[in-house]
Motif scaffolding. Sequence first.
Motif, short mmCIF file in Angstrom:
data_model
loop_
_atom_site.label_atom_id
_atom_site.label_comp_id
_atom_site.label_asym_id
_atom_site.label_seq_id
_atom_site.Cartn_x
_atom_site.Cartn_y
_atom_site.Cartn_z
N MET A 238 6.33 -37.14 30.74
CA MET A 238 6.48 -38.33 29.80
C MET A 238 8.29 -38.95 29.81
O MET A 238 9.14 -37.82 29.94
CB MET A 238 6.04 -37.61 28.09
N ASN A 239 8.00 -39.69 30.06
CA ASN A 239 8.93 -40.25 29.97
C ASN A 239 10.27 -41.04 28.15
O ASN A 239 9.38 -40.37 27.33
CB ASN A 239 9.52 -41.95 30.86
N THR B 127 7.87 -41.04 24.88
CA THR B 127 8.09 -40.28 23.59
C THR B 127 8.59 -41.18 22.31
O THR B 127 8.35 -41.14 21.88
CB THR B 127 9.56 -39.25 23.48
N ALA B 128 9.38 -42.13 22.46
CA ALA B 128 9.60 -43.24 21.60
C ALA B 128 8.85 -44.08 20.94
O ALA B 128 8.27 -44.58 20.06
CB ALA B 128 10.69 -44.13 21.92
N ILE C 252 4.55 -45.06 16.98
CA ILE C 252 2.41 -44.73 16.31
C ILE C 252 3.31 -43.85 15.51
O ILE C 252 1.42 -44.31 14.65
CB ILE C 252 1.77 -44.68 17.95
N GLY C 253 2.95 -42.65 15.67
CA GLY C 253 3.15 -41.48 14.49
C GLY C 253 3.67 -42.37 13.10
O GLY C 253 2.89 -42.13 12.00
N ALA D 55 -4.75 -40.92 19.09
CA ALA D 55 -3.80 -42.36 19.70
C ALA D 55 -3.24 -41.71 20.85
O ALA D 55 -3.90 -42.33 22.61
CB ALA D 55 -2.66 -43.18 19.67
N ILE D 56 -2.22 -40.05 21.34
CA ILE D 56 -2.15 -39.59 22.66
C ILE D 56 -2.88 -39.58 22.80
O ILE D 56 -3.30 -39.67 24.75
CB ILE D 56 -1.53 -38.37 22.68
N ARG D 57 -4.44 -38.68 22.91
CA ARG D 57 -5.35 -37.91 23.94
C ARG D 57 -6.03 -39.51 24.33
O ARG D 57 -6.64 -39.04 25.59
CB ARG D 57 -6.28 -37.16 23.09
#
Length: 95
Positions: free
Chosen positions: A1-2, A6-7, A12-13, A28-30
């Motif tokens: 993960m870059n 992460t940003a 999104i959160g 969303a990530i899954r």
Amino acid sequence: MNVSDTAAQAAIGAAARELHLPTVRTEAIRLADIAVRERQTHLAFLAEVLAAEVDERSERRRTRRIADARFPRIKRLSEFNLDAVPTTRLIQAAA
């Protein structure tokens, strides 16, 4: 993960929290990982995320309505005794 991922996750959160989309925030990530593996388009990924939110809201709504109804106990259709219904015996005999 870059760093940009992460940003993006943080954005999104924050946006999902502000818009009251808890399932988008948690899934969303899954779903993005699945979309990358399956080479989904951006639109297909967005459709999956939104469908997950709609499904979760429908389930919460159903659960809340059952709780609000204050049924003495939950009854399932599979527990229904068809032999106790007189008209059912007639239908079964005719079949």
